[in-house]
Design a protein around this motif. Structure first.
Motif, PDB file in Angstrom:
ATOM      1  N   LEU A  36       0.832  -1.208   0.000  1.00 42.37           N
ATOM      2  CA  LEU A  36       0.000   0.000   0.000  1.00 42.37           C
ATOM      3  C   LEU A  36       0.869   1.261   0.000  1.00 42.37           C
ATOM      4  N   LEU A  37       1.838   1.329   0.901  1.00 41.08           N
ATOM      5  CA  LEU A  37       2.632   2.555   1.068  1.00 41.08           C
ATOM      6  C   LEU A  37       3.538   2.831  -0.131  1.00 41.08           C
ATOM      7  N   THR A  38       3.932   1.791  -0.850  1.00 42.81           N
ATOM      8  CA  THR A  38       4.761   2.042  -2.031  1.00 42.81           C
ATOM      9  C   THR A  38       3.932   2.689  -3.140  1.00 42.81           C
ATOM     10  N   HIS A  39       2.610   2.506  -3.106  1.00 40.18           N
ATOM     11  CA  HIS A  39       1.733   3.150  -4.090  1.00 40.18           C
ATOM     12  C   HIS A  39       1.122   4.436  -3.555  1.00 40.18           C
ATOM     13  N   LYS A  40       0.938   4.508  -2.231  1.00 42.12           N
ATOM     14  CA  LYS A  40       0.306   5.682  -1.599  1.00 42.12           C
ATOM     15  C   LYS A  40       1.028   5.962  -0.282  1.00 42.12           C
ATOM     16  N   SER A  41       2.095   6.743  -0.359  1.00 42.48           N
ATOM     17  CA  SER A  41       2.957   6.960   0.814  1.00 42.48           C
ATOM     18  C   SER A  41       2.253   7.684   1.958  1.00 42.48           C
ATOM     19  N   THR A  42       1.132   8.354   1.655  1.00 46.12           N
ATOM     20  CA  THR A  42       0.405   9.100   2.692  1.00 46.12           C
ATOM     21  C   THR A  42      -0.724   8.285   3.328  1.00 46.12           C
ATOM     22  N   ALA A  43      -0.798   6.994   3.014  1.00 46.53           N
ATOM     23  CA  ALA A  43      -1.883   6.151   3.549  1.00 46.53           C
ATOM     24  C   ALA A  43      -1.939   6.236   5.074  1.00 46.53           C
ATOM     25  N   THR A  44      -3.165   6.249   5.590  1.00 47.63           N
ATOM     26  CA  THR A  44      -3.375   6.306   7.039  1.00 47.63           C
ATOM     27  C   THR A  44      -3.247   4.904   7.640  1.00 47.63           C
TER      28      THR A  44
END
Length: 192
Positions: free
Chosen positions: A24-32
């Motif tokens: 997830l974070l590699t695609h969306k670094s701002t993920a909660t």
């Protein structure tokens, strides 16, 4: 349930949580943290039992990434053959961890102050030694330091991961583009 079985279940769950978080974070670094929990298929409370917050999650991902990078360094057989071929093998071996490496590359707190994980230094040292070997053999330019070439490699891997994730680059081109750009700038030219 025996303590051993329970410990194994917890370890398997944590690995799943970390790999889900990494994806997830590699695609969306701002993920909660809520989004991380959802991606792992667990509740926020369960996620919190595994990792106490975003900083703890990033530190756990760092540990996972260091282990994956060390395994890639081993798989690349850095001491065998021409240094340029070892660089090519290294980029290919590290590709599965490239997205996570790209995410961590932007997490400045990992690389500042006393808390820096010594695993990064070990990785840096092994890659720098490869570039130094290439310089000593006359394969690579000597006006670029091994430390600089190492950082340039990290930057290119992070950029390559971003290009592939954003759809601006094809996964099949990852290794070729990185190696050709790095070595095209690093190879020693014959004096005319």
């Amino acid at each position: 349930m025996s303590h051993m079985v329970y410990a194994r279940l917890m370890a398997v769950d944590l690995d799943h949580v970390l790999r889900s978080a990494a994806a997830l974070l590699t695609h969306k670094s701002t993920a909660t943290m809520d989004e991380v929990a959802k991606a792992a298929g667990i509740s926020r409370a369960t996620l919190h039992r595994h990792v106490a917050g975003r900083d703890a999650l990033v530190r756990a991902l760092e540990t996972l990434c260091i282990a994956e990078c060390q395994a890639a360094l081993d798989a690349a057989r850095l001491d065998e053959g021409a240094a340029s071929e070892a660089v090519r093998r290294l980029v290919g071996a590290v590709e599965p961890a490239a997205g996570l490496l790209a995410f961590l590359y932007t997490e400045n707190q990992l690389f500042e102050g006393e808390e820096q994980n010594a695993g990064w230094t070990l990785i840096d040292d092994r890659i720098s030694a490869l570039f130094r070997r290439g310089q000593l053999s006359g394969e690579f330019r000597i006006d670029l330091t091994p430390a600089w070439l190492t950082e340039a490699l990290y930057g290119l891997i992070a950029s390559g991961a971003w290009m592939v994730q954003s759809g601006k680059g094809a996964p099949k081109d990852f290794q070729h583009m990185i190696v050709e750009l790095l070595l095209g700038g690093a190879l020693r030219r014959e004096e005319s």
